[in-house]
Enzyme design. Structure first.
Site, PDB file in Angstrom:
ATOM      1  CD  GLU A   1       2.615   1.630  -5.823  1.00 39.72           C
ATOM      2  OE1 GLU A   1       1.385   1.665  -6.002  1.00 39.72           O
ATOM      3  OE2 GLU A   1       3.306   0.628  -6.076  1.00 39.72           O
TER       4      GLU A   1
ATOM      5  CD  GLU B   1       8.049  -2.385  -4.740  1.00 39.94           C
ATOM      6  OE1 GLU B   1       7.336  -2.778  -5.698  1.00 39.94           O
ATOM      7  OE2 GLU B   1       7.600  -1.691  -3.813  1.00 39.94           O
TER       8      GLU B   1
END
Length: 919
Positions: free
Chosen positions: A696, A797
């Site tokens: 991220e 994910e």
């Protein structure tokens, strides 16, 4: 679970005790109290509740070759229309209060099941013909063709008028098979006479002294004191119910609170629901988060902390806290406790209920009449009637001008197909003094529940902006903000904005408005469209794409001693495995649940660990390394030929970084980063196929802020030096859905190119895929843009969320089909699939106790669709051709003299694959 009161009208129910029935059923008896427990007497003393029961010998081979011990019998309960229909026996005269009974039954299932069916033993207590309580004593998951043992316990505190034991559970249409049933009382009960209920078992509150009528008995402070009160604060605080409440006081840590040990009162693989009434008091704190947490110690001395629920509590009112939990393994100790508020703030608890979670029937599929796919619900969208239908939100001014694009924005065009030109008129917004000011329109009556809507518009900003500006199409749904899409706008040109949304609860008021730029910046909006998406039409397109992208022409070329006589020989081809990576996340505690492991190993070929490889897990305290959990997960994957992704080496978002790391100096932090790389990649060299290097990076900058811009590229370089075989990924969220300008495809591309220019060996692009209301063309647009980099793309994910299982299944299908039909996508990882072990609510495919829901059934159906099967005859060239997916195949050929079965593998490739098969 539905349990109607039982009427025996029209059925023969023998409640008299037979000669072979137990005479001694006292508390210390070890004799089976079930009459005709092995069905040697047919269904004598048993009753099939609203269904049909037959007894068959094991040797009969009925049904479907079901086998049991030779010389034995078993009952088949068939024509079941409801899950509660099963086999029951009245045991009233053979049970007594104060005794603990053990339950054991040998059960199976038969019929149209995909994987598992749930079978459970239930106790029904009646008084004056009314059902007072139903208690689930035990349950298990049963697969077709296997017998399973059902085991549990129960005890009565007082005697009901009637107690009925019964077996139930599988879905309608599935036959329940019962081989033998034993209910025994091997020892005296430890019943202390203080329970208020009939039974101490799954469906009753397992908390002792739940309303504190016995003072503080069974309760204790967790690192603090607890006190009993009937009022507090000069009488301003009184119990919401009952006479008392307790307070955790003198708290010095946020984990201090109120606790009760529940060891021995919870069963593994059962879901429990928790309901508590709480509030806070003192220390000038008016509002704080109160959490219910489960502390679990395993037999091998592991500690687990399971978050059950949290609620924002105040010092003004009592609030209800609700949640669920499930234990995968058999714990040595279990404690439930309340924590959370700052030190010095008291936690007040008025009551606590922990009981077996009620099975909630799934929602039916939504019925949407007159869907009107592709019809714009925005009034006067082309502005031919000035600003009629529009109004300014706030004190801004609206006017109509000409000069916006006439063409439909690309993402909308992919959904709508052939479409007339736009009008070229746009709304010009001036005098904006707040970011939220812009054009608005009410659309309440035009929306349909559970319908997925796509949002599309051209937007632009006026001069004077100091930098790029966010523009957002937003919806106010009963004053709640819903994101309809965002785009970062700069320069002197028009930008496409695209997004989606869905409403699942009936609103009183829905307003759409366009907002975002800084105050004083003029805004232009042209061609706004909101329309219902036709997902089935998109699926038809994707199926054609999938055939082109994922399939290959295959020619089986046969040879052998009798090859001259092969013409016309029948050939049957069956694909047994598609090698495209479909995986899921798992956690260490999950693998203590054999049902979870069986589903995982059967339906996934890749794995990623939820937390166990993250730095905050492997080194929570500086210098104390814990690789035990990740080692055990890796061993499970290796033993089942499951490939693994390493998630993640670092995580750039500061809130995920351990406190000890945050407190380090720059030099010490740099050393810690190097030690982390060396420790992890040396230990697991060659064992992970991928690593998410620094998670991220579009949403955080902890390491970059402290160690400089080069640190990110250096992480990739060092990782590659330590393990050159592993593919190194970037990984981020909201890349594919158009709702976050920080992680747009353009920003992601810029970041990847920047890393590559610094020498970082970026080998793959991770799109997390935590998405709501997905629309195919929007997702595909992001994939198309990222695809220009030539790197493999993985959804790393993926999860979708809807309270309605059918809608959740639709969302999942959108994402799976978009991924599988896109040439740049090389794999899909789900971020879990089992209820209570997901990061998002209402996103699971399998319910907590093992039942596959509609989303799970859709996943399995799609995977089945992506297996190729063919049959036909060998032609005059000695060949048989078909088109199939990549993977492993079995071919069976039956000649006049023999039957031959071979396996072969189809790899990726554009040219036809010729497979030589020697017969």
């Amino acid at each position: 679970m539905e349990n109607p009161s039982t009427s025996n009208a029209g059925n023969s129910f023998d409640s008299e005790r037979s000669n072979d029935e137990v005479k001694n059923s006292g508390p210390n008896s070890t004799t089976n109290i079930i009459v005709n427990h092995d069905f040697t007497g047919g269904l004598h003393s048993w009753y099939a509740n609203c269904c049909e029961g037959v007894v068959v010998p094991a040797e009969s081979g009925y049904p479907e070759g079901k086998s049991a011990e030779s010389g034995s019998f078993y009952a088949v309960i068939r024509n079941r229309k409801e899950c509660w229909q099963g086999l029951e026996q009245d045991i009233t005269s053979r049970v007594s209060p104060g005794s603990t009974y053990t339950v054991s039954a040998r059960v199976g299932v038969s019929g149209p099941i995909q994987d598992f069916a749930t079978v459970q033993a239930t106790l029904k207590l009646e008084d004056h013909g009314l059902v007072l309580m139903t208690v689930t004593m035990c349950r298990t998951s049963v697969s077709k063709g296997r017998w399973e043992q059902l085991e549990g316990t129960f005890s009565l505190s007082t005697m009901p008028e009637r107690a009925v034991f019964y077996l139930e559970g599988p879905s309608s249409g599935i036959d329940l098979l019962i081989g033998s049933v034993n209910v025994c009382c091997p020892c005296s009960s430890l019943y202390d006479g203080k329970s208020n209920g009939y039974v101490f078992a799954g469906d009753e509150n397992i908390i002792l002294n739940p309303r504190f009528e016995d003072g503080l008995n069974n309760w204790s402070g967790r690192g603090c004191k607890i006190l009993l009160h009937d009022s507090l604060g000069d009488g301003k605080i009184t119990p919401l119910s009952g006479k008392f409440f307790i307070a955790a006081t003198e708290r010095t840590q946020n984990w201090n609170g109120i606790q009760q040990e529940i060891t021995g009162r919870v069963q593994r693989k059962l879901a429990y629901e928790v309901t508590a009434v709480v509030r806070i008091f003192g220390n000038s704190v008016t509002s704080a988060d109160v959490r219910a947490t489960l502390w679990v110690q395993t037999p091998d001395s592991r500690e687990q902390y399971i978050g059950i629920s949290s609620s924002q509590a105040t010092d003004k009112d009592w609030v209800q806290l609700q949640g669920k939990f499930l234990l995968n393994g058999s714990p040595s100790r279990v404690v439930v406790y309340f924590e959370g508020p700052p030190a010095g703030t008291d936690i007040l608890l008025n009551s606590l209920v922990v009981k077996h979670a009620e099975k909630i029937p799934p929602s039916p599929p939504p019925v949407i009449e007159s869907a009107d796919f592709g019809v714009n619900i925005i009034a006067n969208s082309n502005l031919s009637d000035g600003t009629n239908g529009w109004f300014p939100l706030g004190s801004c001014s609206l006017s109509v001008r000409a000069g916006s694009p006439h063409i439909l924005p690309p993402m909308a065009r992919d959904s709508l197909g052939a479409h007339g030109p736009l009008s070229g008129r746009y709304i010009y917004v001036t005098n904006r003094t707040q970011t939220w000011m812009g054009p608005a329109q009410m659309i309440t009556d035009k929306l349909k529940l559970y319908m997925t809507y796509q949002v599309s518009a051209w937007v632009r900003i006026g001069s004077g902006a100091s930098g790029a500006q966010n523009v957002n199409v937003a919806l106010g749904v009963d004053n709640q903000w819903v994101n309809g899409g965002q785009v970062e706008v700069n320069g002197d040109r028009w930008h496409e904005i695209g997004g989606s949304f869905r409403i699942e609860k009936q609103p009183a008021k829905v307003m759409v408005y366009i907002q975002g730029p800084a105050p004083g910046i003029d805004m232009m909006v042209g061609g706004l469209q909101i329309f219902a998406v036709d997902r089935q039409a998109r699926f038809r397109h994707l199926m054609k794409q999938t055939d082109k992208i994922r399939k290959r022409d295959i020619i089986l070329k046969f040879s052998g001693s009798d090859s001259s006589s092969l013409l016309g020989t029948f050939v049957q081809v069956r694909q047994i495995q598609n090698t495209f990576p479909f995986g899921s996340c798992m956690s260490r505690s999950n693998i203590d649940n054999e049902d979870f492991v069986e589903f995982f190993t059967k339906h996934f070929n890749w794995a990623v660990f939820g937390n166990e490889l993250k730095w905050y897990w492997t080194e929570a305290q500086q210098g104390n390394l814990n690789y035990r959990d990740s080692d055990e997960l890796l061993n499970l994957c290796k033993s089942n030929n499951i490939e693994t992704r390493g998630h993640c080496i670092f995580w750039e978002v500061e809130g995920t970084v351990q406190q000890w790391l945050r407190s380090l100096s720059k030099n010490d932090l740099a050393t810690a980063v190097q030690n982390r790389l060396s420790s992890l990649l040396t230990r697991y060299k060659g064992k992970f196929k991928h690593y998410d290097v620094n998670n991220e990076m579009l949403h955080g900058s902890f390491y970059q802020d402290r160690l400089g811009k080069d640190i990110r590229a250096n992480m990739f370089k060092t990782a590659n030096q330590l393990d050159p075989t592993v593919i190194l990924f970037v990984n981020d969220y909201h890349v594919e859905d158009g709702c976050d300008t920080r992680s747009s495809p353009e920003k992601y591309i810029e970041q990847i190119i920047d890393l590559q220019e610094q020498g970082a060996p970026v080998g793959g692009i991770g799109i997390q895929g935590h998405i709501d209301s997905p629309v195919g063309p929007i997702v595909c647009s992001a994939l198309d843009q990222l695809g220009i980099l030539g790197l493999p793309i993985w959804f790393t994910e993926l999860d979708v969320s809807s309270i309605n299982e059918h809608v959740r299944a639709d969302d999942l299908e959108v994402m799976l089909r978009e991924a599988f039909a896109h040439p740049a996508v090389d794999g899909v990882m789900l971020w879990g699939f089992w209820e209570l072990f997901m990061s998002r609510d209402n996103s699971h495919l399998v319910n907590a106790e093992g039942e596959i829901n509609e989303a799970g059934k859709r996943y399995l159906a799609i995977k089945q669709e992506w297996l190729s099967h063919a049959h036909g005859h060998i032609d005059e060239q000695g060949q048989f051709g078909f088109r199939g997916f990549q993977g492993t195949y079995e071919v069976q050929v039956v000649t006049h003299s023999k039957k031959v079965q071979k396996t072969f593998v189809v790899d990726n490739g554009e040219l036809p694959l010729v497979v030589s098969i020697d017969l």
